[in-house]
Design a protein around this motif. Structure first.
Motif, PDB file in Angstrom:
ATOM      1  N   THR A  35       0.688  -0.943   0.169  1.00  0.00           N
ATOM      2  CA  THR A  35      -0.448  -0.109   0.254  1.00  0.00           C
ATOM      3  C   THR A  35       1.174   1.280  -0.190  1.00  0.00           C
ATOM      4  O   THR A  35       0.326   2.290  -0.174  1.00  0.00           O
ATOM      5  CB  THR A  35      -1.196  -0.231   0.997  1.00  0.00           C
ATOM      6  OG1 THR A  35      -1.787  -1.399   1.329  1.00  0.00           O
ATOM      7  CG2 THR A  35      -1.768   1.392   1.262  1.00  0.00           C
ATOM      8  N   ALA A  36       1.862   1.393   0.295  1.00  0.00           N
ATOM      9  CA  ALA A  36       3.116   2.688   1.346  1.00  0.00           C
ATOM     10  C   ALA A  36       4.173   2.552  -0.185  1.00  0.00           C
ATOM     11  O   ALA A  36       4.287   3.878  -0.682  1.00  0.00           O
ATOM     12  CB  ALA A  36       3.608   2.569   2.101  1.00  0.00           C
ATOM     13  N   MET A  37       4.277   1.194  -1.416  1.00  0.00           N
ATOM     14  CA  MET A  37       4.830   2.095  -2.006  1.00  0.00           C
ATOM     15  C   MET A  37       4.463   2.387  -3.222  1.00  0.00           C
ATOM     16  O   MET A  37       5.754   3.219  -3.047  1.00  0.00           O
ATOM     17  CB  MET A  37       5.191   0.228  -2.728  1.00  0.00           C
ATOM     18  CG  MET A  37       6.398  -0.675  -1.782  1.00  0.00           C
ATOM     19  SD  MET A  37       7.642   0.369  -2.125  1.00  0.00           S
ATOM     20  CE  MET A  37       8.266   0.231  -3.837  1.00  0.00           C
ATOM     21  N   PRO A  38       3.475   2.796  -3.872  1.00  0.00           N
ATOM     22  CA  PRO A  38       3.338   4.241  -4.850  1.00  0.00           C
ATOM     23  C   PRO A  38       3.301   5.030  -4.102  1.00  0.00           C
ATOM     24  O   PRO A  38       4.436   6.268  -4.444  1.00  0.00           O
ATOM     25  CB  PRO A  38       1.622   3.656  -5.174  1.00  0.00           C
ATOM     26  CG  PRO A  38       1.635   2.592  -4.122  1.00  0.00           C
ATOM     27  CD  PRO A  38       2.134   2.021  -3.379  1.00  0.00           C
ATOM     28  N   SER A  39       3.434   5.392  -2.815  1.00  0.00           N
ATOM     29  CA  SER A  39       3.847   7.095  -2.825  1.00  0.00           C
ATOM     30  C   SER A  39       5.352   7.238  -2.385  1.00  0.00           C
ATOM     31  O   SER A  39       5.576   8.111  -2.013  1.00  0.00           O
ATOM     32  CB  SER A  39       2.462   7.267  -1.122  1.00  0.00           C
ATOM     33  OG  SER A  39       1.273   6.999  -1.315  1.00  0.00           O
ATOM     34  N   GLU A  43       8.137  10.007  -4.026  1.00  0.00           N
ATOM     35  CA  GLU A  43       8.524  10.796  -3.432  1.00  0.00           C
ATOM     36  C   GLU A  43      10.254  10.810  -3.164  1.00  0.00           C
ATOM     37  O   GLU A  43      10.516  11.192  -3.743  1.00  0.00           O
ATOM     38  CB  GLU A  43       8.856  10.127  -1.408  1.00  0.00           C
ATOM     39  CG  GLU A  43       8.761  11.860  -1.015  1.00  0.00           C
ATOM     40  CD  GLU A  43       8.345  11.981   0.320  1.00  0.00           C
ATOM     41  OE1 GLU A  43       9.216  12.004   1.288  1.00  0.00           O
ATOM     42  OE2 GLU A  43       6.819  11.726   0.787  1.00  0.00           O
ATOM     43  N   LEU A  44      10.377   9.398  -3.519  1.00  0.00           N
ATOM     44  CA  LEU A  44      12.187   9.143  -3.289  1.00  0.00           C
ATOM     45  C   LEU A  44      12.419   8.885  -4.962  1.00  0.00           C
ATOM     46  O   LEU A  44      13.324   8.555  -5.862  1.00  0.00           O
ATOM     47  CB  LEU A  44      12.373   7.757  -2.758  1.00  0.00           C
ATOM     48  CG  LEU A  44      12.209   7.987  -1.676  1.00  0.00           C
ATOM     49  CD1 LEU A  44      12.345   6.023  -0.914  1.00  0.00           C
ATOM     50  CD2 LEU A  44      13.136   8.759  -0.571  1.00  0.00           C
ATOM     51  N   ARG A  45      11.410   9.144  -5.362  1.00  0.00           N
ATOM     52  CA  ARG A  45      11.646   9.525  -7.506  1.00  0.00           C
ATOM     53  C   ARG A  45      12.630   8.322  -7.922  1.00  0.00           C
ATOM     54  O   ARG A  45      13.910   7.939  -8.443  1.00  0.00           O
ATOM     55  CB  ARG A  45      12.765   9.948  -7.540  1.00  0.00           C
ATOM     56  CG  ARG A  45      11.881  11.527  -6.825  1.00  0.00           C
ATOM     57  CD  ARG A  45      12.788  12.916  -8.020  1.00  0.00           C
ATOM     58  NE  ARG A  45      12.182  14.079  -7.465  1.00  0.00           N
ATOM     59  CZ  ARG A  45      12.273  15.539  -7.951  1.00  0.00           C
ATOM     60  NH1 ARG A  45      14.067  15.638  -8.409  1.00  0.00           N
ATOM     61  NH2 ARG A  45      12.167  16.514  -7.645  1.00  0.00           N
ATOM     62  N   ASN A 100      16.385   8.084   0.022  1.00  0.00           N
ATOM     63  CA  ASN A 100      16.582   7.936  -1.330  1.00  0.00           C
ATOM     64  C   ASN A 100      16.118   6.513  -1.374  1.00  0.00           C
ATOM     65  O   ASN A 100      15.925   6.081  -0.987  1.00  0.00           O
ATOM     66  CB  ASN A 100      18.156   8.243  -2.138  1.00  0.00           C
ATOM     67  CG  ASN A 100      18.984   7.663  -1.087  1.00  0.00           C
ATOM     68  OD1 ASN A 100      18.635   6.375  -1.475  1.00  0.00           O
ATOM     69  ND2 ASN A 100      19.745   8.627  -0.901  1.00  0.00           N
ATOM     70  N   MET A 101      15.971   6.207  -2.709  1.00  0.00           N
ATOM     71  CA  MET A 101      15.718   4.719  -2.769  1.00  0.00           C
ATOM     72  C   MET A 101      16.519   3.968  -2.270  1.00  0.00           C
ATOM     73  O   MET A 101      16.006   2.517  -2.327  1.00  0.00           O
ATOM     74  CB  MET A 101      14.813   4.559  -4.335  1.00  0.00           C
ATOM     75  CG  MET A 101      14.318   3.733  -4.657  1.00  0.00           C
ATOM     76  SD  MET A 101      12.529   3.562  -3.677  1.00  0.00           S
ATOM     77  CE  MET A 101      11.615   2.208  -4.086  1.00  0.00           C
TER      78      MET A 101
END
Length: 457
Positions: A35-39, A43-45, A100-101
């Motif tokens: 659920t959180a991954m898309p957001s 945000e982290l591009r 960052n990612m």
């Protein structure tokens, strides 16, 4: 005859609560991240690294499982469990504060190691803290602890993401992780035992190899769908070699041949996990694509399956007039019936509503089978082998689930490129899963202890 106390009797209450909280925590995190991954990615591009957040968890989860088995047998569950919870907590903090990612993926990897260490230690606690007659009910707690996160996880994590931000999906679990460790401390003080030789880094390295093999096979499947044949052949070949080499070290000898006893139990666990999670991964998509269901209606069967899982887990802990291998066989038959029904729903003109009933049956089968395989492993493991065998059981489960969902994804990809009709592809998946469970049910007697098999003969 005096009735034996249950798993929530005073002497086991904190242990049972701690196990329930620990497993619920890990299950919620697994659901919440979707659920959180898309957001987080926006945000982290980090859209290009989207898949790595899942791959890192899978690979490092296998490493944690590989490390935990002999460690638990050598020193007991205390150090592996507390280390696992500590590493999991660090992973939550790193992911929740990532700028960052790369840091986010690092946090996901730490969470994977932590879950691998702690989940194996939980099995060791069940083997040492409870008498044998209560182990089926204690393992039912583990299965049932997945149900509450499945019921409320997506809604709760979605609400947190929308109103507080995706970071709190991770950071908000930190206090619960610490509370879980505190609840289990009383059991940990009395369950340490030294009985197995040191395992060194051999198994974690082979677990890393097996995890890398799974990722390579996933990537190879994607390359097949994309039409990049030379790259696909290379990735599939390397992935298969790495997976086989890793699993030969991680699983007991004879698992691939369903050798009687623990090897057969571990193989059966992998087969049923691979079949179930492959089909489950495409249930909402199938309902939306073939039957026109909306998002909520397409996801409701998974809720129904969770309820069925809870019922099955509770039932297997209370059935005493049937051997464990027979109980396992009936669970596999329930899964086979569910999957053949799912294949029938893919026929042209078939209604979609029976999926709700079918998935309750499938969940019931898993609720019976998963804790039953755990009981069979603990019953047939020597005192110094429970950690290693529990680790192998979960490695079989996690690896097969990863391969099953990857195979399902490959079929979906083939339908997207026009190589296969969607209904045909999903129908084939259901029939293959049914065949796997039916064949496994025929060999379920091989999971029985030798004395039980002789008595049956």
């Amino acid at each position: 005859m005096e009735r034996s106390p249950g798993v929530f009797a005073p002497q086991w209450r904190l242990t049972s609560i701690g196990i329930a909280v620990a497993i619920s925590l890990f299950a919620f995190e697994g659901l919440a991240v979707a659920t959180a991954m898309p957001s987080a990615v926006r945000e982290l591009r980090g859209l290009a690294f989207f898949g790595w957040a899942y791959s890192a968890f899978l690979v490092m989860n296998l490493v944690g499982l590989g490390a935990a088995g002999q460690w638990c047998d050598r020193v007991g569950p205390r150090k592996p469990l507390l280390t696992g919870i500590a590493v999991f907590t660090v992973g939550l903090l790193v992911a929740g504060t990532a700028v960052n990612m790369a840091l986010f993926v690092l946090g996901r990897g730490a969470q994977g190691i932590g879950v691998g260490l702690a989940s194996t230690a939980v099995f060791k606690i069940v083997a040492t803290a409870y008498p044998s007659e209560l182990r089926p009910r204690a393992l039912a707690i583990i299965s049932a602890a997945y149900v509450v996160p499945a019921l409320v996880g997506p809604i709760l994590s979605g609400t947190i993401t929308a109103h507080a931000g995706w970071r709190w999906v991770f950071l908000g679990l930190v206090p619960l992780a610490l509370a879980c460790a505190g609840a289990l401390l009383p059991a940990l003080r009395t369950s340490d035992a030294r009985s197995a030789p040191a395992g060194g880094f051999r198994k974690p390295l082979f677990a890393l190899l097996a995890g890398g093999g799974v990722v390579a096979l996933q990537s190879g499947g994607n390359a097949v769908v994309a039409g990049r044949t030379p790259l696909a052949v290379l990735l599939l070949g390397v992935g298969l070699l790495a997976l086989v080499a890793g699993l030969r070290e991680l699983l007991p000898r004879g698992a691939t041949r369903l050798r009687r006893g623990v090897p057969a139990v571990i193989a059966v666990r992998g087969l049923l996990a691979g079949a179930f999670y492959a089909v489950e991964s495409v249930v909402p998509l199938t309902l939306a694509t073939l039957h026109g269901f909306g998002t909520a209606a397409a996801g409701l069967p998974l809720l129904a399956g969770s309820i069925g899982w809870w019922v099955g887990a509770q039932a297997q802990g209370r059935i005493t007039r049937m051997t464990r291998s027979s109980l396992l066989r009936w669970g596999l038959i329930a899964l086979a019936c569910c999957f053949v029904g799912m294949a029938a729903l893919c026929l042209e003109g078939a209604p979609g509503w029976p999926v709700y009933l079918l998935w309750i049956v499938g969940g019931l089968g898993m609720g019976v089978c998963v804790p039953t395989t755990g009981v069979l492993v603990l019953e047939q493991s020597a005192e110094g082998e429970t950690g290693a065998n529990s680790s192998a059981l979960q490695i079989s489960d996690v690896t097969a689930a990863g391969l099953g969902t990857s195979g399902a994804g490959l079929l979906v990809g083939a339908t997207e490129t026009g190589h296969l009709g969607f209904g045909v592809g999903m129908g084939v998946l259901g029939l293959v899963a049914m065949a796997v469970c039916a064949a496994t049910a025929m060999g379920a007697s091989r999971t029985a202890p030798a004395r039980e098999s002789a008595a049956a003969g």
